[in-house]
Design a protein around this motif. Sequence first.
Motif, PDB file in Angstrom:
ATOM      1  N   ARG A  49      42.920  46.009  37.249  1.00  0.00           N
ATOM      2  CA  ARG A  49      42.250  44.742  37.562  1.00  0.00           C
ATOM      3  C   ARG A  49      40.756  44.865  37.237  1.00  0.00           C
ATOM      4  O   ARG A  49      40.106  45.834  37.608  1.00  0.00           O
ATOM      5  CB  ARG A  49      42.429  44.396  39.035  1.00  0.00           C
TER       6      ARG A  49
ATOM      7  N   ASN B 213      40.351  43.521  30.580  1.00  0.00           N
ATOM      8  CA  ASN B 213      40.935  42.331  29.954  1.00  0.00           C
ATOM      9  C   ASN B 213      42.448  42.419  29.834  1.00  0.00           C
ATOM     10  O   ASN B 213      43.093  41.451  29.444  1.00  0.00           O
ATOM     11  CB  ASN B 213      40.296  42.057  28.588  1.00  0.00           C
TER      12      ASN B 213
ATOM     13  N   TYR C 197      44.201  42.626  32.401  1.00  0.00           N
ATOM     14  CA  TYR C 197      44.711  42.114  33.672  1.00  0.00           C
ATOM     15  C   TYR C 197      45.058  40.632  33.599  1.00  0.00           C
ATOM     16  O   TYR C 197      44.329  39.817  33.049  1.00  0.00           O
ATOM     17  CB  TYR C 197      43.683  42.319  34.790  1.00  0.00           C
ATOM     18  N   SER C 198      46.224  40.316  34.161  1.00  0.00           N
ATOM     19  CA  SER C 198      46.627  38.943  34.481  1.00  0.00           C
ATOM     20  C   SER C 198      47.638  39.077  35.602  1.00  0.00           C
ATOM     21  O   SER C 198      48.132  40.177  35.887  1.00  0.00           O
ATOM     22  CB  SER C 198      47.260  38.242  33.263  1.00  0.00           C
ATOM     23  N   GLU C 199      47.978  37.969  36.228  1.00  0.00           N
ATOM     24  CA  GLU C 199      48.980  38.039  37.295  1.00  0.00           C
ATOM     25  C   GLU C 199      50.315  38.536  36.747  1.00  0.00           C
ATOM     26  O   GLU C 199      51.026  39.316  37.393  1.00  0.00           O
ATOM     27  CB  GLU C 199      49.135  36.671  37.953  1.00  0.00           C
ATOM     28  N   ASP C 200      50.650  38.087  35.537  1.00  0.00           N
ATOM     29  CA  ASP C 200      51.901  38.513  34.920  1.00  0.00           C
ATOM     30  C   ASP C 200      51.885  40.015  34.625  1.00  0.00           C
ATOM     31  O   ASP C 200      52.861  40.732  34.902  1.00  0.00           O
ATOM     32  CB  ASP C 200      52.136  37.740  33.625  1.00  0.00           C
ATOM     33  N   HIS C 201      50.790  40.502  34.065  1.00  0.00           N
ATOM     34  CA  HIS C 201      50.698  41.919  33.734  1.00  0.00           C
ATOM     35  C   HIS C 201      50.682  42.782  34.988  1.00  0.00           C
ATOM     36  O   HIS C 201      51.284  43.866  35.015  1.00  0.00           O
ATOM     37  CB  HIS C 201      49.450  42.181  32.894  1.00  0.00           C
TER      38      HIS C 201
END
Length: 400
Positions: A322, A325, A327-331
């Motif tokens: 987190r 770049n 990071y995302s909620e899906d990842h």
Amino acid sequence: MKNSLPAITALIMMTSILSCTQQKHWVATWATAEQIAEPHNCPPPPYLDGNSLRQIIQTSIPGEKVRLRFSNEFGTEPVEIKGAHIARAETSGSSPDIDPKTERTLLFAGEKSVTILPGTYVTCDPLDFEVTERDDIAITVHFGAVSASPLTSHPGSRTHSYIAAGETDDFSGAVSTPHWYIINDLEVLVPERYGAVVILGDSITDGRGSTTDGQDRWTDILSRRLLSDGKTSHLSVLNMGLGGNQLITGGLGPNGRVRYGRDLFGQAGVKYIVLFEGVNDIGCSDSAGPKVEEIISLYKTITEEAHQRGIKVIGCTVMPFRGNNYYSEDHEAGRQALNRWIRTWEEFDGVIDHAASMAAADDPERMDEAYLFENDWLHPNAAGHLKMGSSVDLSLFEEE
């Protein structure tokens, strides 16, 4: 008393015979994963063609007889070696200096020169040469013809190599470059109980964030700890990390599906495999869920093949990212799903939980700020590598 002396003499002779006939085998004390040198990682002027290259490596387990393997796996032209030498280095890479009293010539089927054909390896003849624990070793190669590209290399050596013009042993004015070229592994002849721990990894294992010429990657820390413990001092650590590498598709260098047979099962004396990839696959994916399923499938395949060979397999959780770049909620959901599987899959012979040891106390989706390298929220700094290597439970590698 009259009968005791012959009995004692016989016992001494038997012990001596057993010692002399003890089975030995080759185990890699150092090895590296290889790929094509990208343009910016190719040798700088004066280049390798017709010149001399000195490279520094640091071993793990000791031995008194060695053999060194060179690779032209990714080359499309022959590589000509006019001569090669091994010696004890004076530093861990910060200079090209050697102890000249220790320098020995490498031979190939009795000859000083050898040509490595494209896509092949060559191994020097076994040589009496003492290697101690965590020894700094210099490998000097005098090249004939070498194509500038493609060239077999390990870009992320975190260790300086030195190029000197012509066929020379004078490296006082050499050009330095932080890459390895064509060297593949150094093996020692050791008793049967010795073996290797080989680690499949990406840039974190490759040592990004560690100290150049410091030999302080997390794998180096683990090696020193194993050597200092009597229950595990017979184990070498082989770093098969490649920066930017992925397990499934894309990334830098051959992906995990392509290279695991070579980089894991192709090493001498492997007893343990450690699987520590996945962050680049997840971070570069359009949808993490399907990618995680592919990773799990590959890990199952590697584990099954390893167990068939009598090799134990240890899974490593993917560290938090987190702030990066990737990071995302899906990842993040994909990372969590993969880590749950790694922690609970019963076919693994053990788990190293790097995700737990490196997470911030107040936010397990982030790396602890104390361990950040260049604030990229992905790679650990030298303190982070120390933390990782120090957090591994050595009982995972204790033999029953």
